[in-house]
Write a protein that holds these residues in place. Structure first.
Motif, short mmCIF file in Angstrom:
data_model
loop_
_atom_site.label_atom_id
_atom_site.label_comp_id
_atom_site.label_asym_id
_atom_site.label_seq_id
_atom_site.Cartn_x
_atom_site.Cartn_y
_atom_site.Cartn_z
N CYS A 171 -23.90 16.98 -24.93
CA CYS A 171 -24.07 16.79 -23.45
C CYS A 171 -23.72 18.36 -22.83
CB CYS A 171 -23.05 16.15 -22.71
SG CYS A 171 -23.47 15.72 -20.98
N THR A 172 -24.63 19.04 -22.14
CA THR A 172 -24.52 20.37 -21.77
C THR A 172 -24.13 20.40 -20.37
OG1 THR A 172 -26.58 20.59 -21.46
CG2 THR A 172 -25.87 21.55 -23.53
N MET B 59 -14.24 8.96 -13.07
CA MET B 59 -15.21 9.61 -14.22
C MET B 59 -15.29 8.37 -15.08
SD MET B 59 -13.66 13.40 -14.82
CE MET B 59 -14.88 13.61 -15.59
N VAL B 60 -14.50 7.35 -15.40
CA VAL B 60 -14.63 6.50 -16.35
C VAL B 60 -14.18 5.20 -15.65
CG1 VAL B 60 -13.97 7.86 -18.28
CG2 VAL B 60 -12.11 6.67 -17.23
N ASP B 61 -14.62 4.06 -16.19
CA ASP B 61 -14.16 2.79 -15.66
C ASP B 61 -13.11 1.96 -16.34
OD1 ASP B 61 -15.64 2.09 -17.64
OD2 ASP B 61 -17.17 0.91 -16.72
N PHE B 62 -12.56 2.49 -17.17
CA PHE B 62 -11.30 1.98 -17.96
C PHE B 62 -10.08 2.98 -17.76
CE2 PHE B 62 -14.09 4.71 -20.67
CZ PHE B 62 -13.39 5.40 -21.25
N GLU C 237 -23.20 7.36 -18.94
CA GLU C 237 -23.94 6.23 -19.42
C GLU C 237 -23.77 5.89 -20.91
OE1 GLU C 237 -25.97 3.91 -17.99
OE2 GLU C 237 -25.15 4.89 -16.28
N GLU C 238 -23.57 7.06 -21.87
CA GLU C 238 -23.31 6.82 -23.37
C GLU C 238 -21.72 6.20 -23.28
OE1 GLU C 238 -25.13 7.14 -25.99
OE2 GLU C 238 -26.63 6.98 -24.43
N VAL C 239 -20.78 6.83 -22.26
CA VAL C 239 -19.51 6.56 -22.29
C VAL C 239 -19.34 4.95 -22.03
CG1 VAL C 239 -17.32 6.87 -21.16
CG2 VAL C 239 -18.46 8.76 -22.08
N LEU D 196 -13.98 10.92 -25.88
CA LEU D 196 -15.12 10.55 -24.98
C LEU D 196 -16.28 11.58 -25.60
CD1 LEU D 196 -12.73 10.88 -21.98
CD2 LEU D 196 -14.30 8.91 -22.47
N ARG D 197 -16.02 12.63 -26.09
CA ARG D 197 -17.20 13.62 -26.30
C ARG D 197 -18.10 13.26 -27.60
NH1 ARG D 197 -19.88 17.64 -24.03
NH2 ARG D 197 -20.81 19.10 -25.46
#
Length: 820
Positions: free
Chosen positions: A515-516, A560-563, A523-525, A508-509
RNA sequence: GCCGGAGUGGCGGAAUGGCAGACGCGACGGACUCAAAAUCCGUUACCUUUCGAGGUGUGAGGGUUCAAGUCCCUCCUCCGGUACCA
């Protein structure tokens, strides 16, 4: 003519491509995104061998083709830097682990560049850097807040050689995953993640994944879901009154055949159950089995199971029978209720035990309605219930449901699903890891420290010992702090997290490595995840791959994620065996490095050989002669292409032109399909065949000048992902693009379907399946026409000798089979 | 034992149920060379052969089919995983 000099080409193009940002992650909104990930490596002091190339070269080839296909490609690389190896190396050399990591990652990066693995180095990450591990700590707290992280001081697996506690996955089979030594059980307070809460989802959601069958099977096996029932037996004890003794069984249908109960020696109620008369013997037995490791128990049991009677009797709630209670170490403490009902007639282990100690054997299942007799061996198959009270006559299958329901309605049991998988032991009493962000306060208990990162302090000595104390514990300034909740003096948790925590979210990173204010930019994920293609060795089947799936599901639950699955498609490269038929390893001194091979044969030849040596997933033996072969292939391309660079037009040869265009279309099609499906070996073979064809017909090049040039261009573009240097150089020499362009940014060639249509095709004529003749027929010929031509052949007539064929099978475009 | 995968020339390996052995390595023969390397050309599954060809052959044995390396059944061997999980 120019002589092929790979070194010159490598020195010329590598810096050029870097300048052109060839491997930078694409961000064209008009293109679709493709995320290809290699397992991020732990950078060891040994460096990369050609074995690692079987991972990194194929993914690089795929990514290059995906770029040519018009995708934005994310292909990042990073370092799984926290963990034992760096720490051990540091202790040995006296260097700080951070310094060890810095040196090793530099070397890895240099080697990856040697064979031109194209990563977007702007996204490089390092799990031991505070900018990264503050988010690993963040996820620890996410799990903590969701009640999925807890402390317990149960027995752990412990490797006395590595001086470290291990998770169940890391100690599978009683063997330490790092040193292969035997593990022992030890009682130490540790932190766990509640992966068992996710067992069902981890199992069920495997089905939809495009993963190798064996990996999915290993995970299913590891999770080990079994459907069964818990049944409560009761024991009247001498001193503690009546106690309940729940047992777990998957064969409740055999319960009328239960003739004794067995408790694990570790069972907490064992001392209470044991009668005074047997106390001494039982205590001795508990002590003896406690001294054995699981592995020793298993080995000893192969010679014969041991156990001892407790003096107590349990009541079977189904029939009120009183059966003796034993303890034996073939019953495991860590599974089910640590107690079983033994049915010797229908369980092999119970049968062996009953025979040894002369306990009764009662047959209650008759497969196909016929009792099998159970004196010699157990009958484990399902069947019809016999001598089973009101359940007699039912099938095993239906009775399992009915009897569980019966137990439930009568309050002495219920249907229950159990799992083999255990919670993930994540804390380590080690220095080189992400500190667990918890503060222990006398009043408030374990309190999360949200002031991240909790920076790993410098310490004098980080050598691990057997005390169960972390080296961080010696760092008093760091350990002593105040409770974030009540402000009272408190102490920090001194354990760090296992390395597998770091690798449970790194994919994910990469979507937003800088990202700080969050672990990743949502969005990027959304743009890149889940990973489209994940490639690495099969060794992480039940470690990294199960942990990463677990964390992903937790993140999904946290919104946090959609998968729910991080890796859509997974591939495992085959192992590379060294020239001495052994696994490549530094200690055996048989490691072949890409460094020496690139010096000797060049990066292109090495890349070609790595993908050509055999199927991607297969275990293959290294052969330098094979590499010499792909080196010759590159040289032959070089020589032929320069040889036919300038063509004298000698008038058009229509027939050869058609043939040439056919061969080109065939090759483009084959290579396209093979690269897309990871069948690089046959793709390269097709290119070799094509080169052989061109080479054999080089004299005719002038008669098909225009097509020849097209062939050269398409050939170079097809080969560019696998052999980037020679194709780039020839592409420029032959003038297919300006100095500012690259063959690697070209569109992938397409084949012309019409060119694949031949005027005439060869057809094999068989008589009763044996080939007797070959005929040429027009491509569109009908079955009738083909049959007529075949039957009229002189050779065929001779074979038939006037007899009329009984039947003729015609497969248009392939063969005729005459049944005489 | 259970789960997953695989058995094809001297070797790595190719073959939508339709010409088994593509491609590469190695080996052998030849050209070039004073010689070697490099390069190029040819041969290379096995048996028989009157040199036309004929027969056999994909771990073993059965079966389905006009046709099986490929599909079905029984078995053997090897590799990987897992294993007293009740």
């Amino acid at each position: 003519m120019n002589k092929y000099n790979f070194k010159e080409l490598e020195q010329k193009w590598s810096p050029m491509w870097e300048k052109w940002d060839l491997y930078k992650t694409g961000d064209d909104p008009g293109k679709s995104n493709f995320y290809c990930l290699d397992y991020f490596p732990y950078p060891s002091g040994a460096g990369l061998s050609v074995g690692h190339c079987r991972n990194y070269i194929p993914t690089d080839v795929i990514c290059r083709k995906k770029r040519m296909d018009g995708h934005n490609v994310l292909h990042p690389m990073g370092w799984d830097a926290f963990g034992q190896p760096a720490e051990e190396y540091a202790i040995k050399t006296g260097m700080h682990p951070a310094e060890v990591t810095r040196i090793n990652t530099q070397n890895y990066k240099r080697q990856m560049k040697l064979f031109e693995a194209g990563y977007d180095w702007d996204r490089e990450i390092n799990s031991s850097h505070p900018d990264y591990y503050r988010w690993t700590q963040y996820f620890f707290l996410l799990l903590f807040d969701r009640k999925l992280a807890y402390q317990s001081d149960n027995f752990q697996m412990y490797c006395p050689n590595c001086k470290i506690v291990l998770s169940n996955e890391e100690s599978a089979g009683g063997i330490c995953w790092r040193c292969s030594g035997e593990v022992i059980k030890k009682k130490l307070p540790q932190w766990y993640f509640k992966i068992t809460d996710y067992a069902d989802r981890l199992l069920d959601e495997l089905d939809g994944l495009d993963w190798p069958e064996n990996i999915k099977a290993m995970q299913r096996n590891w999770i080990g879901r079994s459907y069964g029932a818990e049944v409560v037996f009761t024991v009247d004890t001498e001193n503690d009154g009546t106690i309940k003794l729940p047992v777990y069984t998957t064969r409740i249908d055999t319960i009328y055949g239960a003739t004794f109960c067995v408790l694990a020696p570790e069972h907490p109620d064992l001392p209470g159950i044991t009668t005074d008369k047997y106390k001494k013997d039982v205590e001795q037995y508990i002590k003896a089995s406690g001294a054995k490791t699981d592995l020793e128990r298993l080995v000893a049991s192969e010679k014969g199971k041991t156990g001892i009677f407790t003096g107590a009797y349990a009541v079977n709630p189904f029939n009120g029978e009183k059966i003796p209670v034993w303890t034996a170490d073939y019953v495991l403490a860590g599974y089910g209720t640590a107690a079983i009902m033994a049915v010797p007639a229908h369980d092999e282990r119970d049968h062996a035990f009953a025979k040894k100690y002369d306990l009764p054997i009662i047959e209650v299942i008759a497969p196909g309605g016929a009792p099998q007799g159970v004196v010699e061996e157990a009958t484990v198959a399902d069947g019809e219930l016999i001598s089973s009270g009101q359940f007699t006559g039912l099938s095993s299958e239906e009775s399992r449901e009915v009897m569980a329901a019966h137990a439930k309605s009568n309050g002495f049991g219920k249907a229950e699903t159990r799992y083999r998988i255990r919670d993930w032991l994540v804390s380590r009493q080690r220095y080189w890891g992400a500190p667990i962000p918890i503060i222990h306060c006398k009043k408030c208990g374990a309190v999360p420290d949200r002031d991240l990162p909790v920076v790993l302090p410098d310490v004098e000595s980080y050598e691990p010992d057997d005390s169960g104390r972390s080296p961080l514990a010696a760092c008093e300034d760091w350990v002593n702090t105040i409770c974030p909740e009540c402000g009272a003096p408190a102490r920090r948790e001194t354990s760090t997290m296992a390395g597998f925590a770091c690798s449970s979210w790194y994919f994910l990173r990469f979507a937003s490595p800088n990202c700080t204010d969050a672990p990743f930019d949502p969005e990027e994920v959304k743009k890149w995840l889940p990973v489209d293609l994940y490639v690495g060795g099969a060794e992480h089947a039940v470690m990294h791959l199960i942990y990463a799936r677990f964390w992903t599901k937790v993140m999904f639950d946290a919104g946090m994620v959609d998968f729910t699955e991080p890796f859509t498609s997974l591939k495992n490269q085959g192992m590379l065996i060294s020239y001495d038929h052994q696994k490549m390893s530094k200690s055996k001194g048989n490691v072949v490095t890409p460094d020496e091979m690139v010096v000797k044969y060049g990066a292109d030849a090495l890349r070609l050989y790595i993908v050509f040596m055999g199927p991607f997933e297969a275990e293959i033996e290294w052969s330098e002669d094979g590499l010499a072969g792909t080196y010759r292939f590159v040289k032959r391309i070089w020589n032929l292409f320069l040889d036919t660079a300038e063509l004298e037009d000698t008038g058009t040869d229509e027939v050869f032109d058609k043939e040439l265009r056919y061969e080109l279309a065939r090759t483009v099609k084959k290579v396209t399909e093979d690269v897309d499906t990871f069948q690089f070996n046959t793709g390269v073979a097709a290119m070799m065949e094509f080169l052989n064809f061109l080479s054999a017909n080089r004299g005719k090049a002038g008669s098909v000048a225009e097509s020849w040039r097209k062939v050269q261009k398409d050939f170079l573009e097809l080969l560019a992902p696998i052999a980037p240097f020679v194709t780039e150089e020839l592409w420029h020499i032959l003038g297919f693009g300006s100095m500012e362009e690259s063959v690697h940014t070209r569109k992938w060639p397409v084949w012309i379907e019409d060119d694949l249509v031949k005027d005439t095709v060869e057809i094999v004529v068989q008589i009763k399946g044996k080939i007797r003749d070959r005929i040429f027929v027009p491509a569109g010929a009908s079955s009738e026409e083909i049959q007529k031509i075949a039957l009229n052949r002189e050779k065929i007539q001779d074979y038939l000798q006037g007899s009329v064929p009984r039947r003729v099978i015609v497969v248009p475009g392939r063969l005729v089979n005459i049944i005489a």
